[in-house]
Design a protein around this motif. Structure first.
Motif, PDB file in Angstrom:
ATOM      1  N   ASN A  37       0.825  -1.212   0.000  1.00 32.63           N
ATOM      2  CA  ASN A  37       0.000   0.000   0.000  1.00 32.63           C
ATOM      3  C   ASN A  37       0.859   1.263   0.000  1.00 32.63           C
ATOM      4  O   ASN A  37       0.568   2.244   0.681  1.00 32.63           O
ATOM      5  N   LEU A  38       1.963   1.246  -0.775  1.00 34.75           N
ATOM      6  CA  LEU A  38       2.867   2.381  -0.900  1.00 34.75           C
ATOM      7  C   LEU A  38       2.772   2.954  -2.305  1.00 34.75           C
ATOM      8  O   LEU A  38       2.645   2.216  -3.282  1.00 34.75           O
ATOM      9  N   THR A  39       2.847   4.280  -2.395  1.00 32.92           N
ATOM     10  CA  THR A  39       2.869   4.936  -3.704  1.00 32.92           C
ATOM     11  C   THR A  39       4.217   5.631  -3.855  1.00 32.92           C
ATOM     12  O   THR A  39       4.411   6.744  -3.358  1.00 32.92           O
ATOM     13  N   PRO A  40       5.190   4.979  -4.500  1.00 37.46           N
ATOM     14  CA  PRO A  40       6.547   5.544  -4.564  1.00 37.46           C
ATOM     15  C   PRO A  40       6.646   6.713  -5.539  1.00 37.46           C
ATOM     16  O   PRO A  40       5.906   6.786  -6.525  1.00 37.46           O
ATOM     17  N   THR A  41       7.546   7.626  -5.247  1.00 43.02           N
ATOM     18  CA  THR A  41       7.907   8.694  -6.169  1.00 43.02           C
ATOM     19  C   THR A  41       9.116   8.230  -6.971  1.00 43.02           C
ATOM     20  O   THR A  41      10.167   7.944  -6.403  1.00 43.02           O
ATOM     21  N   ILE A  42       8.957   8.130  -8.273  1.00 45.26           N
ATOM     22  CA  ILE A  42      10.013   7.610  -9.147  1.00 45.26           C
ATOM     23  C   ILE A  42      10.730   8.782  -9.810  1.00 45.26           C
ATOM     24  O   ILE A  42      10.108   9.588 -10.498  1.00 45.26           O
ATOM     25  N   THR A  43      12.012   8.878  -9.594  1.00 45.64           N
ATOM     26  CA  THR A  43      12.782   9.966 -10.191  1.00 45.64           C
ATOM     27  C   THR A  43      13.419   9.506 -11.499  1.00 45.64           C
ATOM     28  O   THR A  43      13.412   8.323 -11.836  1.00 45.64           O
ATOM     29  N   THR A  44      13.959  10.455 -12.225  1.00 45.27           N
ATOM     30  CA  THR A  44      14.620  10.155 -13.488  1.00 45.27           C
ATOM     31  C   THR A  44      15.859   9.298 -13.248  1.00 45.27           C
ATOM     32  O   THR A  44      16.620   9.566 -12.322  1.00 45.27           O
ATOM     33  N   PRO A  45      16.092   8.267 -14.046  1.00 49.88           N
ATOM     34  CA  PRO A  45      17.321   7.467 -13.902  1.00 49.88           C
ATOM     35  C   PRO A  45      18.560   8.354 -14.027  1.00 49.88           C
ATOM     36  O   PRO A  45      18.580   9.302 -14.815  1.00 49.88           O
ATOM     37  N   SER A  46      19.571   8.056 -13.248  1.00 43.75           N
ATOM     38  CA  SER A  46      20.785   8.866 -13.288  1.00 43.75           C
ATOM     39  C   SER A  46      21.996   8.002 -13.010  1.00 43.75           C
ATOM     40  O   SER A  46      21.879   6.869 -12.532  1.00 43.75           O
ATOM     41  N   VAL A  47      23.154   8.524 -13.324  1.00 43.03           N
ATOM     42  CA  VAL A  47      24.425   7.871 -13.028  1.00 43.03           C
ATOM     43  C   VAL A  47      25.233   8.810 -12.139  1.00 43.03           C
ATOM     44  O   VAL A  47      24.843   9.958 -11.905  1.00 43.03           O
ATOM     45  N   VAL A  48      26.345   8.324 -11.639  1.00 42.69           N
ATOM     46  CA  VAL A  48      27.211   9.148 -10.796  1.00 42.69           C
ATOM     47  C   VAL A  48      28.190   9.902 -11.696  1.00 42.69           C
ATOM     48  O   VAL A  48      29.039   9.295 -12.355  1.00 42.69           O
ATOM     49  N   TYR A  49      28.065  11.207 -11.739  1.00 42.82           N
ATOM     50  CA  TYR A  49      28.971  12.050 -12.498  1.00 42.82           C
ATOM     51  C   TYR A  49      30.126  12.479 -11.601  1.00 42.82           C
ATOM     52  O   TYR A  49      30.082  12.303 -10.378  1.00 42.82           O
ATOM     53  N   GLU A  50      31.121  13.075 -12.207  1.00 40.42           N
ATOM     54  CA  GLU A  50      32.223  13.659 -11.451  1.00 40.42           C
ATOM     55  C   GLU A  50      32.404  15.109 -11.886  1.00 40.42           C
ATOM     56  O   GLU A  50      32.244  15.436 -13.069  1.00 40.42           O
ATOM     57  N   MET A  51      32.738  15.973 -10.916  1.00 38.87           N
ATOM     58  CA  MET A  51      32.911  17.397 -11.194  1.00 38.87           C
ATOM     59  C   MET A  51      34.313  17.830 -10.785  1.00 38.87           C
ATOM     60  O   MET A  51      34.819  17.400  -9.742  1.00 38.87           O
ATOM     61  N   SER A  73      31.159  27.627 -10.643  1.00 35.31           N
ATOM     62  CA  SER A  73      32.272  27.062  -9.887  1.00 35.31           C
ATOM     63  C   SER A  73      32.792  25.760 -10.477  1.00 35.31           C
ATOM     64  O   SER A  73      33.785  25.216 -10.018  1.00 35.31           O
ATOM     65  N   ILE A  74      32.123  25.251 -11.513  1.00 36.46           N
ATOM     66  CA  ILE A  74      32.500  23.965 -12.110  1.00 36.46           C
ATOM     67  C   ILE A  74      33.429  24.206 -13.300  1.00 36.46           C
ATOM     68  O   ILE A  74      33.070  24.905 -14.253  1.00 36.46           O
ATOM     69  N   GLU A  75      34.581  23.615 -13.236  1.00 40.90           N
ATOM     70  CA  GLU A  75      35.552  23.739 -14.330  1.00 40.90           C
ATOM     71  C   GLU A  75      35.295  22.711 -15.426  1.00 40.90           C
ATOM     72  O   GLU A  75      35.449  22.999 -16.611  1.00 40.90           O
ATOM     73  N   ALA A  76      34.896  21.496 -15.045  1.00 40.17           N
ATOM     74  CA  ALA A  76      34.623  20.441 -16.026  1.00 40.17           C
ATOM     75  C   ALA A  76      33.696  19.398 -15.414  1.00 40.17           C
ATOM     76  O   ALA A  76      33.675  19.206 -14.197  1.00 40.17           O
ATOM     77  N   MET A  77      32.917  18.742 -16.302  1.00 44.46           N
ATOM     78  CA  MET A  77      32.047  17.646 -15.876  1.00 44.46           C
ATOM     79  C   MET A  77      32.497  16.374 -16.581  1.00 44.46           C
ATOM     80  O   MET A  77      32.892  16.398 -17.761  1.00 44.46           O
ATOM     81  N   TYR A  78      32.412  15.262 -15.869  1.00 48.56           N
ATOM     82  CA  TYR A  78      32.817  13.973 -16.428  1.00 48.56           C
ATOM     83  C   TYR A  78      31.689  12.971 -16.200  1.00 48.56           C
ATOM     84  O   TYR A  78      31.046  12.973 -15.145  1.00 48.56           O
ATOM     85  N   GLU A  79      31.454  12.126 -17.202  1.00 50.55           N
ATOM     86  CA  GLU A  79      30.425  11.102 -17.047  1.00 50.55           C
ATOM     87  C   GLU A  79      30.986   9.725 -17.398  1.00 50.55           C
ATOM     88  O   GLU A  79      31.928   9.617 -18.190  1.00 50.55           O
ATOM     89  N   PRO A  80      30.432   8.666 -16.814  1.00 52.84           N
ATOM     90  CA  PRO A  80      30.953   7.315 -17.052  1.00 52.84           C
ATOM     91  C   PRO A  80      30.613   6.810 -18.456  1.00 52.84           C
ATOM     92  O   PRO A  80      29.510   7.023 -18.952  1.00 52.84           O
ATOM     93  N   TYR A 154      35.755   7.383 -16.931  1.00 55.11           N
ATOM     94  CA  TYR A 154      35.059   8.660 -17.080  1.00 55.11           C
ATOM     95  C   TYR A 154      35.676   9.477 -18.218  1.00 55.11           C
ATOM     96  O   TYR A 154      36.883   9.417 -18.441  1.00 55.11           O
ATOM     97  N   ARG A 155      34.818  10.229 -18.907  1.00 54.90           N
ATOM     98  CA  ARG A 155      35.270  11.121 -19.964  1.00 54.90           C
ATOM     99  C   ARG A 155      34.597  12.477 -19.793  1.00 54.90           C
ATOM    100  O   ARG A 155      33.461  12.571 -19.303  1.00 54.90           O
TER     101      ARG A 155
END
Length: 275
Positions: A37-51, A73-80, A154-155
């Motif tokens: 009897n639970l109604t979950p809130t489903i968020t968008t799928p995501s991965v762990v990024y690096e900043m 403040s972010i110089e670069a973003m990296y994703e798997p 990561y790239r």
């Protein structure tokens, strides 16, 4: 099925879950609702990024778009990235190749296992692989193709945060990291889908996709208008006009007082995931 506890300020305590596809997600959601009897809130799928933060030596992990700091403040973003292998019957080769071109996959090699089966090799962002790709691959191959992937590191990437606003309020569960080139099309797709699945209210509801403070896509759910003049017969039109103006002021007051907030049903989160 894998899961681990997670918590953030916007959504509270929950779980980060790993599914085999959208069908697996729907099954578990249905069981939670039926058995617990639970109604979950489903968020968008995501991965762990690096900043890479300016002035910092080590990269910092980003587990949720909600936790993204000031972009200045972010110089670069990296994703798997992953090495993606697909085994598919040769008759479906064209459809699978076209599907892989629709994501940010870099083609590497084609190897014929035998006369009927082909092994395709790609390198692709993990985010593009875990969202809809498995289901789309099965559709493109009539269910005959199979896939496997391995993390290769990561790239640097040009991903940015996309916010979704409903009635001028940011809905953190809809926040996502998207490639800059796809931000406009993805924002447009999400607000159009929300317009279809969200129920109408007594007031107009604005649906907006925004990057920072800039709105890049917008849709509006028309107000559900009650006929407040239905009981009136005859007389001067100004009587009806006064009632309509009173109704208009009431809707405006409800929005200003916060009573005009929109309740988002749980199935809306799942509908947005499906492309």
């Amino acid at each position: 099925f894998t899961f681990e506890p997670e918590s953030n300020q916007a959504l509270g305590r929950g779980f980060r879950c790993g599914f085999l596809g959208l069908l697996h997600l729907e099954i578990i959601q249905a069981r939670l609702e039926r058995e617990f009897n639970l109604t979950p809130t489903i968020t968008t799928p995501s991965v762990v990024y690096e900043m890479k933060i300016r002035g910092e030596e080590k990269n910092i992990a980003l587990y949720s778009p909600v936790d993204l700091p000031d972009p200045a403040s972010i110089e670069a973003m990296y994703e798997p990235y992953v090495a993606l292998s697909i085994v598919v019957p040769s008759e479906y080769l064209g459809g699978v190749m076209q599907l892989c071109q629709s994501i940010r996959a870099d083609y590497k090699n084609t190897e014929y296992i035998d006369e009927e089966r082909v092994l395709l090799s790609f390198e692709a962002p993990l985010m593009d692989v875990i969202v809809n790709f498995h289901d789309d691959l099965k559709s493109a191959s009539s269910g005959y193709a199979s896939m496997n992937y391995e993390l290769i590191g990561y790239r640097e990437s040009d991903v940015i945060k996309l916010d979704i606003l409903v009635a001028n309020e940011v809905v953190d569960a809809f926040a996502r990291m998207v490639p800059k080139r796809d931000a406009h099309s993805e924002g447009k797709r999400v607000v159009e889908k929300l317009k279809e699945v969200l129920p109408r209210q007594n007031f107009a509801v604005a649906l907006q996709a925004a990057i920072g403070g800039k709105v890049i896509a917008r849709e509006t759910i028309a107000a559900y208008r009650k006929d407040v003049t239905g009981y009136m017969y005859g007389g001067d039109f100004s009587r009806k006009k006064k009632l309509l103006e009173k109704q208009k002021r009431g809707k405006k007051k409800a929005k200003e007082m916060g009573t005009g907030r929109v309740s988002i049903p749980s199935d809306a989160f799942l509908a947005v995931l499906k492309k």
